[in-house]
Design an enzyme around this catalytic site. Structure first.
Site, mmCIF file in Angstrom:
data_model
loop_
_atom_site.group_PDB
_atom_site.id
_atom_site.type_symbol
_atom_site.label_atom_id
_atom_site.label_comp_id
_atom_site.label_asym_id
_atom_site.label_seq_id
_atom_site.Cartn_x
_atom_site.Cartn_y
_atom_site.Cartn_z
ATOM 1 C CG HIS A 42 0.198 4.128 -7.329
ATOM 2 N ND1 HIS A 42 1.251 3.254 -7.219
ATOM 3 C CD2 HIS A 42 -0.911 3.347 -7.380
ATOM 4 C CE1 HIS A 42 0.819 2.012 -7.219
ATOM 5 N NE2 HIS A 42 -0.507 2.039 -7.312
ATOM 6 C CD GLN A 51 -4.713 13.818 -0.085
ATOM 7 O OE1 GLN A 51 -3.904 12.908 0.069
ATOM 8 N NE2 GLN A 51 -4.527 15.035 0.384
ATOM 9 C CG HIS A 74 -2.302 6.823 -2.171
ATOM 10 N ND1 HIS A 74 -1.923 7.545 -3.287
ATOM 11 C CD2 HIS A 74 -2.184 7.668 -1.127
ATOM 12 C CE1 HIS A 74 -1.578 8.768 -2.921
ATOM 13 N NE2 HIS A 74 -1.733 8.870 -1.608
ATOM 14 C CG HIS A 131 -4.305 8.831 2.862
ATOM 15 N ND1 HIS A 131 -3.031 9.076 3.298
ATOM 16 C CD2 HIS A 131 -4.384 9.347 1.605
ATOM 17 C CE1 HIS A 131 -2.355 9.710 2.355
ATOM 18 N NE2 HIS A 131 -3.153 9.885 1.314
#
Length: 191
Positions: A116, A105, A118, A120
């Protein structure tokens, strides 16, 4: 200490890191890339068992802000972690194995709750959601704290994207898709 398959756990040093404004304890980190640009962490609020995050050590909110080296290392790390999770979760009772949702996202309007970058990684099993695509609603609602979940739910309700059912969607024409493709090409290949 190393083995043929790579470094042993005892030879890797895990140090506290930042995930947005959150401090991540070394005990929550289970992978550091050889370049030390990327780490993988367990998730405080997993959507499914094994839902983990792969995170660059440098705190930046958007993929486009990573250096080429950080970007390559991030995605190489995603692949390594996904393989390990596949080995761990393996086949389910139906023998159909496990699949994965791998999602980013990128930015607040895309549902990013921690500014930040990332990735998933969610191991999936048959029937883990009533509708397979419900995982996306769960991912959109995900946030690392209950307070942030509530704030995000209020924002989603206020700015809800109305996605039509598949039966109500209208296929685009070849011309429409060609026009869009040409517009994107002009952004990437300039004469």
């Amino acid at each position: 200490n190393t083995t043929e398959s790579g470094p042993t756990c005892n030879s890797v040093v895990f140090e506290e890191m930042q995930f947005g404004k959150f401090k991540i304890s070394p005990s929550q980190i289970f992978y550091n890339s050889p370049t030390n640009l990327t780490a993988a962490i367990v998730n405080l609020r997993p959507i499914v068992p094994g839902h983990v995050l792969v995170v660059p050590h440098r705190v930046v909110p958007h993929l486009s802000q990573l250096t080429d080296e950080e970007h390559d290392d991030l995605w190489r790390s995603v692949r390594i972690v996904q393989r390990a999770l596949e080995e761990h979760y393996g086949d389910d009772e139906t023998g159909s194995g496990c699949g994965f949702n791998v999602a980013v996202q990128d930015g607040k309007v895309a549902g990013q709750s921690v500014p930040h970058v990332h990735v998933h990684i969610l191991p999936r099993k048959n029937n883990d959601f009533e509708r397979n695509d419900d995982v996306y609603d769960a991912l959109e609602a995900w946030a690392p704290t209950e307070k942030m979940v509530q704030e995000k739910a209020e924002e989603i309700a206020k700015n809800s994207l109305n996605v039509p059912d598949d039966d109500d969607r209208i296929d685009r024409t070849m011309q429409m898709m060609e026009d869009e493709s040409m517009a994107y090409r002009s952004l990437l290949y300039r004469d």
